[in-house]
Design an enzyme around this catalytic site. Structure first.
Site, PDB file in Angstrom:
ATOM      1  N   LEU A 161     -31.906 -42.710  39.540  1.00  0.00           N
ATOM      2  CA  LEU A 161     -31.898 -42.202  38.176  1.00  0.00           C
ATOM      3  C   LEU A 161     -30.478 -42.225  37.624  1.00  0.00           C
ATOM      4  CD1 LEU A 161     -34.349 -39.193  38.526  1.00  0.00           C
ATOM      5  CD2 LEU A 161     -34.820 -41.492  37.687  1.00  0.00           C
ATOM      6  N   ASP A 181     -16.953 -35.375  38.947  1.00  0.00           N
ATOM      7  CA  ASP A 181     -15.807 -35.853  38.181  1.00  0.00           C
ATOM      8  C   ASP A 181     -15.814 -35.177  36.822  1.00  0.00           C
ATOM      9  OD1 ASP A 181     -13.752 -37.302  37.035  1.00  0.00           O
ATOM     10  OD2 ASP A 181     -14.534 -39.240  37.640  1.00  0.00           O
ATOM     11  N   LEU A 207     -34.116 -40.705  32.242  1.00  0.00           N
ATOM     12  CA  LEU A 207     -35.032 -39.727  31.680  1.00  0.00           C
ATOM     13  C   LEU A 207     -35.359 -40.112  30.239  1.00  0.00           C
ATOM     14  CD1 LEU A 207     -33.396 -36.467  33.049  1.00  0.00           C
ATOM     15  CD2 LEU A 207     -35.428 -37.644  33.908  1.00  0.00           C
TER      16      LEU A 207
END
Length: 127
Positions: free
Chosen positions: A22, A46, A68
Protein backbone atom coordinates in the site's frame (compact mmCIF):
# COMPACT_ATOMS: atom_id res chain seq x y z
CA UNK A 1 -5.41 -7.32 17.57
CA UNK A 2 -3.00 -10.20 17.82
CA UNK A 3 0.35 -9.52 16.23
CA UNK A 4 3.44 -11.59 15.58
CA UNK A 5 6.80 -9.98 14.97
CA UNK A 6 9.79 -11.40 13.19
CA UNK A 7 13.11 -10.30 11.80
CA UNK A 8 12.29 -12.09 8.54
CA UNK A 9 11.29 -10.12 5.47
CA UNK A 10 7.74 -10.34 4.16
CA UNK A 11 9.39 -11.32 0.87
CA UNK A 12 10.63 -14.52 2.53
CA UNK A 13 7.40 -15.25 4.38
CA UNK A 14 4.74 -14.89 1.69
CA UNK A 15 4.43 -15.68 -2.03
CA UNK A 16 5.02 -12.55 -4.11
CA UNK A 17 1.64 -12.83 -5.82
CA UNK A 18 -0.16 -12.54 -2.45
CA UNK A 19 1.57 -9.32 -1.34
CA UNK A 20 -0.02 -5.92 -1.98
CA UNK A 21 2.16 -2.96 -1.03
CA UNK A 22 0.00 0.00 0.00
CA UNK A 23 1.42 3.32 -1.14
CA UNK A 24 -0.28 6.65 -1.83
CA UNK A 25 1.57 6.86 -5.16
CA UNK A 26 0.02 3.73 -6.71
CA UNK A 27 -2.24 4.05 -9.75
CA UNK A 28 -4.27 1.08 -8.49
CA UNK A 29 -7.16 1.77 -6.13
CA UNK A 30 -7.82 -0.63 -3.26
CA UNK A 31 -11.47 -1.46 -3.80
CA UNK A 32 -11.83 -4.30 -1.30
CA UNK A 33 -9.74 -6.25 1.19
CA UNK A 34 -8.98 -9.77 0.02
CA UNK A 35 -8.36 -12.08 3.01
CA UNK A 36 -6.05 -14.19 0.82
CA UNK A 37 -3.70 -11.21 0.34
CA UNK A 38 -1.04 -9.77 2.60
CA UNK A 39 -1.07 -5.98 2.81
CA UNK A 40 2.18 -4.16 3.48
CA UNK A 41 1.82 -0.64 4.84
CA UNK A 42 4.44 1.41 3.02
CA UNK A 43 5.66 3.39 6.00
CA UNK A 44 8.60 5.71 6.39
CA UNK A 45 10.10 7.07 9.56
CA UNK A 46 10.95 10.51 8.29
CA UNK A 47 9.86 14.09 8.80
CA UNK A 48 9.84 14.81 5.07
CA UNK A 49 7.77 13.10 2.43
CA UNK A 50 9.85 11.44 -0.27
CA UNK A 51 7.52 11.28 -3.26
CA UNK A 52 7.17 7.81 -4.80
CA UNK A 53 9.79 6.20 -2.52
CA UNK A 54 7.42 3.45 -1.34
CA UNK A 55 6.14 2.93 -4.88
CA UNK A 56 9.67 2.52 -6.20
CA UNK A 57 10.47 0.08 -3.39
CA UNK A 58 7.43 -2.05 -4.24
CA UNK A 59 8.23 -1.96 -7.95
CA UNK A 60 11.83 -2.98 -7.28
CA UNK A 61 10.48 -6.00 -5.39
CA UNK A 62 8.00 -6.82 -8.21
CA UNK A 63 5.01 -6.39 -5.90
CA UNK A 64 1.43 -5.40 -6.61
CA UNK A 65 0.60 -1.95 -5.31
CA UNK A 66 -2.57 -0.16 -4.31
CA UNK A 67 -3.64 3.10 -2.69
CA UNK A 68 -6.56 3.87 -0.43
CA UNK A 69 -9.61 5.25 -2.28
CA UNK A 70 -9.32 8.75 -0.81
CA UNK A 71 -9.86 10.56 -4.14
CA UNK A 72 -12.81 8.33 -4.96
CA UNK A 73 -14.75 8.95 -1.73
CA UNK A 74 -13.48 12.28 -0.42
CA UNK A 75 -13.19 15.82 -1.76
CA UNK A 76 -10.60 18.50 -1.23
CA UNK A 77 -11.69 20.82 1.54
CA UNK A 78 -11.36 24.54 1.14
CA UNK A 79 -8.58 25.61 3.48
CA UNK A 80 -6.37 28.63 3.86
CA UNK A 81 -3.16 26.67 3.35
CA UNK A 82 -4.40 24.96 0.16
CA UNK A 83 -2.88 21.81 1.66
CA UNK A 84 -4.07 18.38 0.50
CA UNK A 85 -2.20 15.16 1.20
CA UNK A 86 -3.01 11.50 0.76
CA UNK A 87 0.07 10.47 2.72
CA UNK A 88 -1.01 9.02 6.06
CA UNK A 89 0.72 7.67 9.15
CA UNK A 90 0.81 3.90 9.58
CA UNK A 91 -1.68 4.01 12.46
CA UNK A 92 -4.13 5.98 10.28
CA UNK A 93 -3.86 3.42 7.46
CA UNK A 94 -4.34 0.61 9.97
CA UNK A 95 -7.41 2.33 11.43
CA UNK A 96 -8.88 2.79 7.95
CA UNK A 97 -8.27 -0.82 6.95
CA UNK A 98 -9.62 -2.27 10.20
CA UNK A 99 -12.72 -0.02 10.07
CA UNK A 100 -13.32 -0.96 6.44
CA UNK A 101 -12.91 -4.65 7.26
CA UNK A 102 -15.58 -4.34 9.99
CA UNK A 103 -18.03 -2.05 8.18
CA UNK A 104 -17.35 -2.68 4.49
CA UNK A 105 -17.87 1.07 4.06
CA UNK A 106 -15.08 3.20 2.62
CA UNK A 107 -16.75 6.47 3.70
CA UNK A 108 -16.95 5.22 7.31
CA UNK A 109 -13.39 3.92 7.19
CA UNK A 110 -11.93 7.08 5.67
CA UNK A 111 -13.85 9.25 8.12
CA UNK A 112 -12.27 7.24 10.95
CA UNK A 113 -8.72 7.53 9.66
CA UNK A 114 -8.24 10.66 7.55
CA UNK A 115 -7.89 13.70 9.78
CA UNK A 116 -9.25 17.02 8.58
CA UNK A 117 -5.68 18.34 8.64
CA UNK A 118 -4.99 16.31 5.50
CA UNK A 119 -7.32 18.61 3.56
CA UNK A 120 -9.81 15.93 2.54
CA UNK A 121 -13.37 15.50 3.79
CA UNK A 122 -16.38 13.41 2.88
CA UNK A 123 -18.60 15.21 0.34
CA UNK A 124 -21.43 15.89 2.80
CA UNK A 125 -18.96 17.43 5.28
CA UNK A 126 -17.71 19.87 2.65
CA UNK A 127 -21.08 21.64 2.45
Amino acid sequence: FQMDTTQESYLDLFPLDTIVYLTPDSENVLEDIDPRKVYVLGGLVDESICKKLTLRRAQAQSLQTARLPIREYMVKAVNTKNYHSETLAINQVFDILSTYYKTRSWPDALKAGVSSGKGYVLPDAAK
